[in-house]
Write an enzyme that holds these catalytic residues in place. Structure first.
Site, mmCIF file in Angstrom:
data_model
loop_
_atom_site.group_PDB
_atom_site.id
_atom_site.type_symbol
_atom_site.label_atom_id
_atom_site.label_comp_id
_atom_site.label_asym_id
_atom_site.label_seq_id
_atom_site.Cartn_x
_atom_site.Cartn_y
_atom_site.Cartn_z
ATOM 1 N N LYS A 1 26.684 -105.053 47.515
ATOM 2 C CA LYS A 1 26.586 -103.500 46.417
ATOM 3 C C LYS A 1 27.227 -102.158 47.157
ATOM 4 C CE LYS A 1 24.227 -99.859 46.204
ATOM 5 N NZ LYS A 1 24.170 -98.443 45.796
ATOM 6 N N ASP B 1 36.349 -101.482 31.875
ATOM 7 C CA ASP B 1 35.602 -102.420 31.740
ATOM 8 C C ASP B 1 34.799 -102.982 33.341
ATOM 9 O OD1 ASP B 1 33.432 -104.808 31.415
ATOM 10 O OD2 ASP B 1 34.618 -105.428 29.945
ATOM 11 N N GLU C 1 25.183 -91.882 42.229
ATOM 12 C CA GLU C 1 24.581 -91.883 43.765
ATOM 13 C C GLU C 1 25.577 -91.508 44.957
ATOM 14 O OE1 GLU C 1 24.721 -95.972 45.129
ATOM 15 O OE2 GLU C 1 23.425 -95.451 46.868
ATOM 16 N N HIS D 1 23.640 -90.078 54.586
ATOM 17 C CA HIS D 1 22.556 -90.442 53.075
ATOM 18 C C HIS D 1 21.514 -89.368 52.347
ATOM 19 C CE1 HIS D 1 22.204 -92.611 48.626
ATOM 20 N NE2 HIS D 1 20.947 -93.101 49.672
HETATM 21 C C1 LIG Z 1 28.298 -89.273 54.378
HETATM 22 C C2 LIG Z 1 28.713 -89.408 55.311
HETATM 23 C C3 LIG Z 1 30.645 -89.208 55.514
HETATM 24 C C4 LIG Z 1 28.254 -88.024 56.057
HETATM 25 O O1 LIG Z 1 28.941 -87.906 57.718
HETATM 26 P P1 LIG Z 1 29.222 -87.117 58.357
HETATM 27 O O2 LIG Z 1 29.569 -87.657 60.164
HETATM 28 O O3 LIG Z 1 28.713 -86.324 57.790
HETATM 29 O O4 LIG Z 1 31.067 -86.512 58.420
HETATM 30 P P2 LIG Z 1 32.053 -85.871 59.416
HETATM 31 O O5 LIG Z 1 31.701 -84.398 59.102
HETATM 32 O O6 LIG Z 1 32.672 -85.817 60.177
HETATM 33 O O7 LIG Z 1 33.526 -85.864 57.801
HETATM 34 C C5 LIG Z 1 34.023 -87.221 57.726
HETATM 35 C C6 LIG Z 1 34.381 -87.003 57.103
HETATM 36 O O8 LIG Z 1 33.399 -87.741 55.968
HETATM 37 C C7 LIG Z 1 33.959 -86.792 54.208
HETATM 38 N N1 LIG Z 1 32.514 -86.080 54.504
HETATM 39 C C8 LIG Z 1 31.621 -85.890 55.613
HETATM 40 N N2 LIG Z 1 30.434 -84.612 54.594
HETATM 41 C C9 LIG Z 1 30.683 -84.861 52.697
HETATM 42 C C10 LIG Z 1 30.310 -84.408 52.270
HETATM 43 N N3 LIG Z 1 28.964 -83.825 51.745
HETATM 44 N N4 LIG Z 1 30.895 -84.487 50.295
HETATM 45 C C11 LIG Z 1 32.340 -85.438 51.178
HETATM 46 N N5 LIG Z 1 33.018 -85.785 51.498
HETATM 47 C C12 LIG Z 1 32.420 -85.485 53.022
HETATM 48 C C13 LIG Z 1 35.255 -85.848 54.828
HETATM 49 O O9 LIG Z 1 36.731 -86.189 53.910
HETATM 50 C C14 LIG Z 1 34.979 -85.491 56.173
HETATM 51 O O10 LIG Z 1 36.326 -85.690 56.626
HETATM 52 P P3 LIG Z 1 37.007 -83.791 56.593
HETATM 53 O O11 LIG Z 1 36.981 -82.660 55.132
HETATM 54 O O12 LIG Z 1 35.884 -83.114 57.310
HETATM 55 O O13 LIG Z 1 38.280 -84.085 56.939
HETATM 56 C C15 LIG Z 1 28.260 -90.639 56.270
HETATM 57 O O14 LIG Z 1 26.957 -90.634 56.521
HETATM 58 C C16 LIG Z 1 28.196 -91.661 55.939
HETATM 59 O O15 LIG Z 1 28.964 -91.857 55.321
HETATM 60 N N6 LIG Z 1 27.065 -92.442 55.091
HETATM 61 C C17 LIG Z 1 27.576 -94.045 54.690
HETATM 62 C C18 LIG Z 1 26.999 -93.316 53.223
HETATM 63 C C19 LIG Z 1 26.900 -94.366 51.657
HETATM 64 O O16 LIG Z 1 27.337 -95.539 52.605
HETATM 65 N N7 LIG Z 1 26.496 -94.262 51.136
HETATM 66 C C20 LIG Z 1 26.204 -95.499 49.845
HETATM 67 C C21 LIG Z 1 24.539 -95.414 49.698
HETATM 68 S S1 LIG Z 1 24.222 -96.424 50.187
HETATM 69 C C22 LIG Z 1 24.004 -97.683 49.852
HETATM 70 O O17 LIG Z 1 24.149 -97.928 48.370
HETATM 71 C C23 LIG Z 1 25.142 -98.988 50.707
HETATM 72 C C24 LIG Z 1 24.761 -99.494 51.629
HETATM 73 C C25 LIG Z 1 24.574 -98.730 53.084
HETATM 74 O O18 LIG Z 1 23.092 -100.327 50.906
HETATM 75 C C26 LIG Z 1 25.500 -101.048 51.732
HETATM 76 C C27 LIG Z 1 25.190 -101.991 52.619
HETATM 77 O O19 LIG Z 1 24.010 -102.141 53.235
HETATM 78 O O20 LIG Z 1 26.553 -102.400 53.059
#
Ligand SMILES: CC(C)(COP(=O)([O-])OP(=O)([O-])OC[C@H]1O[C@@H](n2cnc3c(N)ncnc32)[C@H](O)[C@@H]1OP(=O)([O-])[O-])[C@@H](O)C(=O)NCCC(=O)NCCSC(=O)C[C@@](C)(O)CC(=O)[O-]
Ligand SMILES: NC(=O)C1=CN([C@@H]2O[C@H](COP(=O)(O)OP(=O)(O)OC[C@H]3O[C@@H](n4cnc5c(N)ncnc54)[C@H](O)[C@@H]3O)[C@@H](O)[C@H]2O)C=CC1
Length: 875
Positions: A275, A291, A86, A388
């Site tokens: 989740k 596991d 994901e 996401h």
């Molecule tokens: C996606 C971010 C991190 C972007 O967020 P952003 O604001 O664009 O991040 P940033 O540019 O400020 O960067 C901060 C740090 O994030 C990391 N980072 C930033 N971009 C990347 C990238 N492309 N690839 C790898 N790492 C990345 C990286 O460590 C970076 O530090 P730096 O390297 O700059 O020192 C943010 O929008 C986020 O955290 N979103 C949440 C995403 C999430 O939770 N996804 C899980 C799937 S959804 C789910 O299944 C769970 C849920 C949501 O249903 C659970 C719930 O309801 O509780």
């Protein structure tokens, strides 16, 4: 070892592996089995499962920034491998781990590895008598269980206790009578435990049947390992949550607390909240060959133990920080299972530096807690879709047929439009393919003897202050000469004659921002080039160039002599560039690379009879008048060593000292002093490059006022070239394009990216304060993070220092071009590499920008006065 690998995600996959190998102290080829075409062989898969058809690939990523203190031991940095299909999971875990390390990292406590095996007994004639009989035979049962497992007992584990549970009928529908369960409590040490416990239960079953008089049915372990748990706790100070998507750090913490309480009260929400936790937990478990189904089942059962399914992790805003706590059953092992046979699992274990099961348990839980925080932060701030879906958009782009750098461009387009679907992706791809590919304008090739291309602006006038103190005259060479006064000292500059050098050119720092441009410039001149590269460093900038590559480190004096043999001149552009107040280790590194490295290079040049060496200097090593920092600084301004300056700047002063010492020893060396570089081929990338990329991707949230002297990449290359061919031995030349305020840069960023600037323009003193506070946290917990606006950078910007390039202009014939062009070139190059959205008009824009650009130095003075006006009016 540090896990703080800022910008790691911007590297290519190969470079990421090389970087990890470097960080964990492994050879690059040790990580080769993580390559998609290596790993689990067909034969191994065939032995692992039944009816094997093949091997299913799954992306493996790395959660960076993680820091864990296990059971009161000192905290250590951890790189956590995560296998997950994901998008955005690993990004969110890395992001949240970065926040958690601002509070010292995650503290973890792991209980004794005690698990339960169950023996189900039915049709017991008298349950009370049966219970007494089994408990009376406890020692015998324990001894019998252990006798089959000498290796477990030898490791300090083994069966510990026997307990009884009676299970009554649940109601009319329950078809069974009373049921008795014998619990065998086993310490499984570093094993996951399933095999040992199941064997023990099967071994004891006949005797249990005898003792109870009942019929034994199931004999199996329980995955509700409520005595084998891991508890994690993480704190994020409100200050670290500032600017992370809410009006204040505290407001964000409160919003996350509310989200947590929602999950604590509501099972529907709890299932989604949990989740998110399992996103992290399972991904690490899979990467480490565990596991994960067992841990999942145990975690959910534990979350419902009070009869109501609830949140596994809870967050509270308390004592100035957001605090998260979570306890999970955690049956994981470092012995047995696929751990020994799966080649990639072994590499992952090496990356995470896991020796014992408790360490593994702590990492798994820390990833779960971080994932939960990452998701809750996004949910409580901008919403889950933007981050996401931006990452998910890449999958959609691939599905639509995008390849290579198209993927990032299509993904950005559909994410920007908030239309992450196949139709939109196909449209975006068609539009992209219909227009010409963004091309970087080739660097103009000029020599001091040829006429400059027409698009170059005319030679800009001298800065006002310099002009006032100059008088022109005739040089001995018949070319122009000028005198300049600095603090009353009369200086006479004369145009220097051109010198040609043959032979091969040695270039250090060639994969860096300056080096990558310089090498291209030299190749365009038709020169033979040998570059010094560091193994494991990001050397992508030089891919495809016809150059000789040699690998080594400036600190290795002996090897450097060998590596430099056969060349006749050198450009020494390598340096550890850093704008942070460094840790002692980083300071040492900066000193060794910059000062000792330069000394080694110069000595090797002497040994190899080099004809000339040009060493790159830094404007940060040029002194200035603290009473009037805006007076353009020149080569004679003496660096004041007791000022609050960066370790990097100090070393660059020492670099100049080394150059002069080498000149005394007979070397012909010249210093070309660079201001802040802007331009293409910025692969590391530089602080300014990172700022542009973040700006274009909407990630720059605030900016300070102020200004600095900047140099276009093409100008600094030209300056180096001229220093080589016209510079006087032992002299230093300041090369700058123009002074620009941060507001000027924002104007150009807006123009080039089509995005409005951040709304927050934070006044200098406030920004300085914020940067200073965050710097304390960052220096403590994230010393190697590249930062855009560090306190030192803000101090420099506030000083609005100007550079005087008179000496270079007169003696070398140097002519500055334009920063605007340089930013357009940088943008076009980032777009070509898919790091910023390609925009219609990116093509050729650099050329038109060059045509439209006013003479650089004219802009300098107006920009300076404009910025001081702004400062005065506080706008
Ligand atoms: C996606 C971010 C991190 C972007 O967020 P952003 O604001 O664009 O991040 P940033 O540019 O400020 O960067 C901060 C740090 O994030 C990391 N980072 C930033 N971009 C990347 C990238 N492309 N690839 C790898 N790492 C990345 C990286 O460590 C970076 O530090 P730096 O390297 O700059 O020192 C943010 O929008 C986020 O955290 N979103 C949440 C995403 C999430 O939770 N996804 C899980 C799937 S959804 C789910 O299944 C769970 C849920 C949501 O249903 C659970 C719930 O309801 O509780
Ligand atoms: N980028 C800027 O704005 C400015 C740069 N400079 C100077 O310009 C020069 C080039 O800077 P950039 O290209 O921006 O830096 P960069 O960080 O992009 O590249 C520096 C290169 O030096 C190499 N290097 C560092 N230590 C080394 C060692 N011990 N052995 C071998 N190679 C080593 C690195 O691997 C990297 O490829 C440096 O001397 C720097 O001090 C001066 C003023 C401003």
């Amino acid at each position: 070892m540090t896990s703080e690998l800022s910008g790691f995600y911007r590297l290519s996959m190969r470079d990421r592996r090389a970087r990890v190998a470097q960080v964990i102290g492994a050879r690059e080829d040790e990580l080769a089995s993580l390559s998609p075409d290596r790993g689990l062989a067909e034969g191994q898969a065939d032995r692992m499962v039944e009816n094997a058809l093949g091997v299913l690939g799954m992306p493996l990523g790395l959660c960076v920034n993680m820091r864990i203190a296990l059971d009161g031991e000192p905290a250590r940095d951890v790189l956590a491998p995560m296998a997950v299909e994901e998008p955005s999971v690993i990004a969110a875990a890395s992001y949240a781990s970065k926040l958690l390390r601002a509070g010292g990292g995650v503290r973890a406590t792991v209980s004794e590895p005690v698990m339960i095996g169950q023996i189900q007994v039915l049709e017991v004639p008298d349950p009370e008598v049966a219970e007494r009989a089994v408990l009376a035979a406890k020692d015998e049962l324990i001894a019998s269980a252990n006798s089959g497992h000498p290796s477990l007992t030898a490791a300090g584990g083994g069966a510990r206790d026997v307990e009884i549970r009676h299970l009554a009928r649940l109601g009319e529908d329950d078809p069974c009578g009373a049921m008795m369960v014998v619990h065998l409590v086993v310490d499984v040490r570093d094993a996951m435990g399933a095999n040992a416990i199941n064997t023990m239960c099967e071994r004891l079953a006949p005797r249990v049947a005898e003792l109870t008089g009942g019929r034994v049915a199931l004999r199996i372990l329980s995955n509700l390992t409520d005595r084998r748990t891991v508890t994690v706790e993480g704190r994020v100070p409100f200050s670290a949550l500032e600017g992370q998507g809410a009006s204040s750090g505290e407001a964000l913490a409160r919003a996350i607390e509310e989200a947590s309480v929602f999950a604590e009260r509501c099972p529907w929400r709890a299932a989604t909240h949990n989740k998110g936790i399992m996103n992290g937990v399972d991904a690490v478990l899979i990467a480490l060959g565990q596991d994960w189904r067992a841990v999942e089942a145990g975690a959910h059962a534990y979350a419902a133990q009070d009869g109501r399914y609830t949140a596994m992790a809870r967050w509270r805003a308390e004592d100035g920080a957001l605090v998260g706590r979570m306890t999970l059953p955690m049956a994981v092992g470092t012995v047995g299972g696929v751990i020994r046979v799966h080649p990639q699992v072994q590499v992952n274990r090496r990356i995470a530096k896991i020796e014992r099961a408790p360490e593994l348990a702590a990492i798994v839980a820390a990833a779960g807690l971080a994932q939960n925080l990452g998701a809750l932060r996004a949910l409580a701030a901008e919403g889950i879709q933007s981050g996401h879906m931006r990452l998910h958009a890449r999958n959609v782009a691939v599905e639509a047929g995008a390849t290579g750098s198209e993927v990032e461009q299509v993904a950005n387009t559909i994410a920007d439009r908030r239309e992450v679907n196949l139709r939109a992706a196909k449209e975006a791809l068609a539009t992209l393919r219909a227009r010409p590919i963004a091309k970087v304008e080739p660097i103009a090739i000029t020599t001091p003897t040829t006429t400059r291309p027409a698009r170059r602006p005319p030679t800009p006038p001298m800065p006002e202050s310099a002009r006032a103190s100059m008088s022109s005259g005739e040089s001995t060479s018949g070319e122009s000469s000028m005198t300049s006064s600095d603090s009353g000292t009369q200086k006479r500059y004369e145009r220097q004659p051109h010198r040609e050098f043959g032979g091969k050119v040695f270039v250090t720092g060639a994969a860096g921002h300056l080096g990558a441009n310089l090498v291209r410039r030299l190749l365009a001149e038709g020169r033979d080039v040998r570059v010094l590269l560091r193994q494991g460093s990001n050397n992508e900038a030089l891919e495809g160039l016809q150059i000789e590559k040699v690998y080594g480190d400036l600190r290795d004096a002996k090897r450097l002599v060998e590596l430099m043999r056969g060349c006749t001149t050198a450009y020494h552009a390598a340096a550890q560039v850093s704008t942070v107040v460094a840790t002692p280790e980083l300071e040492r590194d900066i000193f060794e690379c910059n000062v000792l490295g330069t000394r080694n290079l110069l000595r090797a040049a002497i040994d190899n009879h080099y004809e000339r060496v040009v060493v790159t200097g830094s404007f940060s090593a040029v002194g200035y008048d603290p009473e009037n920092p805006q007076r353009p600084g020149n080569e004679d301004d003496v660096f004041y060593p007791f000022d609050d300056v960066l370790p990097y700047a100090r070393t660059k002063v020492q670099v100049e000292h080394e150059v002069l010492k080498a000149c005394v020893e007979g070397l012909d060396a010249v210093i070309a002093t660079s201001c802040a570089i802007l331009g293409p081929h910025d692969y590391k990338p530089s602080r300014m490059g990172l700022t542009l990329v973040d700006y274009a991707n909407g990630r720059l949230r605030a900016y300070p006022p102020g200004g600095f002297d900047f140099v276009a990449a093409r100008d600094i290359c030209e300056g180096h070239f001229l220093a080589m061919h016209r510079g006087r031995r032992g002299q230093k030349y300041i090369i700058s394009t123009q002074f620009a305020t941060v507001d000027d840069l924002m104007d150009i960023f807006e123009e080039v990216s089509g995005r409005p600037r951040p709304r927050l323009r934070i006044p200098g003193p406030v920004m300085q304060g914020i940067a200073a506070v965050s710097q304390v946290a960052l220096d403590t917990f994230a010393p190697s993070t590249p930062r855009r606006f560090t306190p030192a950078a803000i101090r420099i910007l506030r000083a609005q220092r100007h550079a005087d390039t008179t000496k270079a202009q007169v003696e070398l014939g140097y002519e500055p071009t334009s920063i605007r062009t340089a930013i357009h070139e940088a943008y076009a190059d980032f777009a070509r590499r898919g790091l910023v959205p390609a925009r219609p008009g990116t093509v050729g824009v650099a050329e038109s920008a060059a045509r439209k650009s006013p003479p650089a130095r004219a802009t300098t003075d107006s920009a300076a006065s404009e910025s001081s006006n702004r400062a005065a009016t506080g706008s």
